[in-house]
Design a protein around this motif. Structure first.
Motif, PDB file in Angstrom:
ATOM      1  N   MET A  92      70.774   5.678  10.797  1.00 41.60           N
ATOM      2  CA  MET A  92      69.980   5.937  11.998  1.00 41.60           C
ATOM      3  C   MET A  92      70.806   5.631  13.243  1.00 41.60           C
ATOM      4  O   MET A  92      71.518   4.640  13.295  1.00 41.60           O
ATOM      5  CB  MET A  92      68.739   5.027  11.965  1.00 41.60           C
ATOM      6  CG  MET A  92      67.842   5.121  13.189  1.00 41.60           C
ATOM      7  SD  MET A  92      66.445   4.007  13.005  1.00 41.60           S
ATOM      8  CE  MET A  92      65.900   3.961  14.689  1.00 41.60           C
ATOM      9  N   ASP A 108      61.585   5.712   6.897  1.00 46.00           N
ATOM     10  CA  ASP A 108      62.247   6.004   8.163  1.00 46.00           C
ATOM     11  C   ASP A 108      61.457   5.493   9.357  1.00 46.00           C
ATOM     12  O   ASP A 108      62.036   4.985  10.328  1.00 46.00           O
ATOM     13  CB  ASP A 108      62.479   7.508   8.310  1.00 46.00           C
ATOM     14  CG  ASP A 108      63.566   8.025   7.374  1.00 46.00           C
ATOM     15  OD1 ASP A 108      64.440   7.229   6.982  1.00 46.00           O
ATOM     16  OD2 ASP A 108      63.528   9.220   7.028  1.00 46.00           O
ATOM     17  N   SER A 109      60.136   5.644   9.322  1.00 44.09           N
ATOM     18  CA  SER A 109      59.352   5.188  10.476  1.00 44.09           C
ATOM     19  C   SER A 109      59.336   3.673  10.563  1.00 44.09           C
ATOM     20  O   SER A 109      59.363   3.104  11.660  1.00 44.09           O
ATOM     21  CB  SER A 109      57.929   5.752  10.436  1.00 44.09           C
ATOM     22  OG  SER A 109      57.237   5.367   9.274  1.00 44.09           O
ATOM     23  N   ARG A 127      61.972   9.789  16.741  1.00 40.32           N
ATOM     24  CA  ARG A 127      62.126  10.773  15.671  1.00 40.32           C
ATOM     25  C   ARG A 127      60.933  10.799  14.718  1.00 40.32           C
ATOM     26  O   ARG A 127      60.648  11.843  14.120  1.00 40.32           O
ATOM     27  CB  ARG A 127      63.395  10.467  14.877  1.00 40.32           C
ATOM     28  CG  ARG A 127      64.680  10.558  15.699  1.00 40.32           C
ATOM     29  CD  ARG A 127      65.877  10.132  14.872  1.00 40.32           C
ATOM     30  NE  ARG A 127      66.050  10.971  13.690  1.00 40.32           N
ATOM     31  CZ  ARG A 127      66.855  10.661  12.676  1.00 40.32           C
ATOM     32  NH1 ARG A 127      67.531   9.521  12.689  1.00 40.32           N
ATOM     33  NH2 ARG A 127      66.978  11.477  11.652  1.00 40.32           N
ATOM     34  N   HIS A 128      60.251   9.673  14.554  1.00 38.86           N
ATOM     35  CA  HIS A 128      59.236   9.592  13.509  1.00 38.86           C
ATOM     36  C   HIS A 128      57.845   9.239  14.025  1.00 38.86           C
ATOM     37  O   HIS A 128      56.939   8.952  13.247  1.00 38.86           O
ATOM     38  CB  HIS A 128      59.678   8.577  12.449  1.00 38.86           C
ATOM     39  CG  HIS A 128      60.991   8.932  11.822  1.00 38.86           C
ATOM     40  ND1 HIS A 128      62.176   8.330  12.180  1.00 38.86           N
ATOM     41  CD2 HIS A 128      61.309   9.883  10.900  1.00 38.86           C
ATOM     42  CE1 HIS A 128      63.170   8.862  11.484  1.00 38.86           C
ATOM     43  NE2 HIS A 128      62.669   9.805  10.709  1.00 38.86           N
ATOM     44  N   GLU A 137      62.640   2.827  12.220  1.00 37.96           N
ATOM     45  CA  GLU A 137      62.675   3.154  13.643  1.00 37.96           C
ATOM     46  C   GLU A 137      61.782   2.214  14.445  1.00 37.96           C
ATOM     47  O   GLU A 137      62.142   1.807  15.559  1.00 37.96           O
ATOM     48  CB  GLU A 137      62.261   4.608  13.874  1.00 37.96           C
ATOM     49  CG  GLU A 137      62.472   5.034  15.322  1.00 37.96           C
ATOM     50  CD  GLU A 137      62.255   6.516  15.570  1.00 37.96           C
ATOM     51  OE1 GLU A 137      62.570   6.961  16.691  1.00 37.96           O
ATOM     52  OE2 GLU A 137      61.776   7.221  14.655  1.00 37.96           O
TER      53      GLU A 137
END
Length: 284
Positions: free
Chosen positions: A1, A51-52, A24-25, A55
């Protein structure tokens, strides 16, 4: 990331602006000192993914250095807050991981809560509909919770064979609603409806669903226009004093208050009082 603004290697003077950060998420915007973070997978009730989580962790860490954000609103789209970890994107893959992999994941999710508690900005959770599992932990890690009567909060961990101690729940939830009530929710995984949630002190206030966004923004804007350095100190002391004795806490508060008395905002407030005007705080 990719690195977020706010990492020490990216910052002159260790300060940054997040106003142009492109998430992004989830959705993210900054307006008049208020950052709004919207979990945005409405077709699945806004679940979290690997991913979230990552982030969110990095964004809240970056907020510690963001001089253009004075308060944060976290909410969900489509009439729900967050349904927790995505069953297909997270729960399924977790059943295939070895112990080091599992521990890396649980530490990452805990780091989201640590980052939320460590960032100096007050965080307001605007809760409608489903607020479950890890979503309930995002709400719990916030400083203020505004919700609707149709909101349903549930710490579902025992429903899937896990302990109720996920992401700091056993430490934080009793601080908000008391040990007995926390134990009931964490053992049973039952839903806490909006009206009961307000009675229990989980929600600071109830509003109509169509008023939720405006109510959260209004609260956040009021904080953003206030003495934000002092707000950050208040949040820090609320976090630190839980593990202090009374004498330690009194001394820590003496030091914290002396620091605030040296700020320009304290002097602005005094001169405004003398002039019978409303103080205009600048956060320094």
């Amino acid at each position: 990331m990719r690195h977020l603004p706010g990492q020490p290697q990216d910052l002159p003077g260790n300060r940054a602006s997040l106003g142009h950060y492109a998430a992004r998420h989830f959705l993210f915007s900054v307006d008049a000192g208020v950052a709004t973070l919207t979990l945005h997978r409405p077709e699945r009730k806004n679940p979290l993914t690997f991913d979230s989580y990552a982030e969110l962790r990095e964004l809240f860490r970056a907020l510690a250095h963001a001089d253009d954000v004075k308060a944060v609103v976290i909410t969900g789209s489509g009439g729900n807050f967050c349904s927790g970890g995505d069953v297909h994107d997270i729960i399924g893959p977790l059943t295939q991981l070895d112990m080091p992999g599992l521990l890396a994941f649980t530490r990452m999710t805990g780091d989201v809560v640590k980052a939320m508690r460590a960032c100096p900005q007050p965080i307001i959770a605007a809760i409608d509909g489903i607020c479950a599992g890890a979503g309930a932990m995002l709400a719990l890690a916030s400083d203020i919770r505004i919700g609707t009567a149709r909101s349903k909060t549930a710490f579902l961990f025992t429903r899937v064979g896990l302990a109720g101690c996920d992401m700091g729940a056993c430490a934080l939830l009793p601080r908000v609603i008391g040990q007995g009530r926390a134990a009931e929710l964490l053992y049973t995984g039952r839903s806490l409806a909006g009206a009961e949630a307000e009675r229990w002190g989980w929600l600071n206030r109830l509003v109509e669903p169509e008023e939720l966004g405006d109510a959260a923004q209004l609260f956040a804007t009021g904080l953003a226009s206030g003495p934000t350095f002092a707000h950050g100190m208040t949040k820090k002391m609320l976090q630190q004093e839980w593990n202090m004795g009374v004498d330690e806490a009194i001394e820590a508060e003496a030091q914290a208050q002396a620091i605030c008395m040296a700020t320009n905002d304290f002097h602005r407030a005094y001169h405004a009082f003398v002039a019978k005007e409303k103080p205009q705080f600048e956060g320094n």
